[in-house]
Motif scaffolding. Structure first.
Motif, mmCIF file in Angstrom:
data_model
loop_
_atom_site.group_PDB
_atom_site.id
_atom_site.type_symbol
_atom_site.label_atom_id
_atom_site.label_comp_id
_atom_site.label_asym_id
_atom_site.label_seq_id
_atom_site.Cartn_x
_atom_site.Cartn_y
_atom_site.Cartn_z
ATOM 1 N N ASN A 26 -43.227 35.598 -30.903
ATOM 2 C CA ASN A 26 -42.126 35.889 -29.996
ATOM 3 C C ASN A 26 -41.479 34.602 -29.487
ATOM 4 N N ASN A 30 -37.912 35.009 -31.041
ATOM 5 C CA ASN A 30 -37.204 35.955 -30.183
ATOM 6 C C ASN A 30 -37.025 35.329 -28.796
ATOM 7 N N LYS A 33 -37.902 37.637 -25.658
ATOM 8 C CA LYS A 33 -39.329 37.801 -25.405
ATOM 9 C C LYS A 33 -39.962 36.487 -24.956
#
Length: 93
Positions: A26, A30, A33
């Protein structure tokens, strides 16, 4: 975070053996996140470690119960009804 066997690199075996492998992915891939991971609440993490059998719903319900009871106590104290007894409501002997 992963704790690889060799300091210079990490392997798939290191990732599979780590409990934080999902967080590593993550963080790398991302941004949302990653920001959630960085701004997590340490109090909630401690609660999760203390009682891992509780679900997220159980933790939420417990927090809300405490919050509502504190609001009710504060309201009672501000009204003065917590320690005051109205003697006119007592039944005659």
């Amino acid at each position: 975070m992963i704790g690889p066997k060799d300091v210079g690199y990490f392997t798939l075996y290191d990732l599979k053996g780590s409990k934080l492998a999902g967080s590593v992915f993550n963080i790398l891939f991302n941004l949302n996140k990653f920001m959630a991971f960085e701004t997590r609440d340490p109090f909630l993490i401690r609660q999760e470690r203390e009682n891992p059998t509780l679900t997220e719903w159980d933790r939420f319900a417990h927090r809300e119960y405490i919050r509502l009871s504190m609001e009710e106590d504060a309201e009672d104290a501000s009204n003065g009804s917590a320690d005051v007894w109205d003697e006119s409501l007592e039944a005659p002997f």
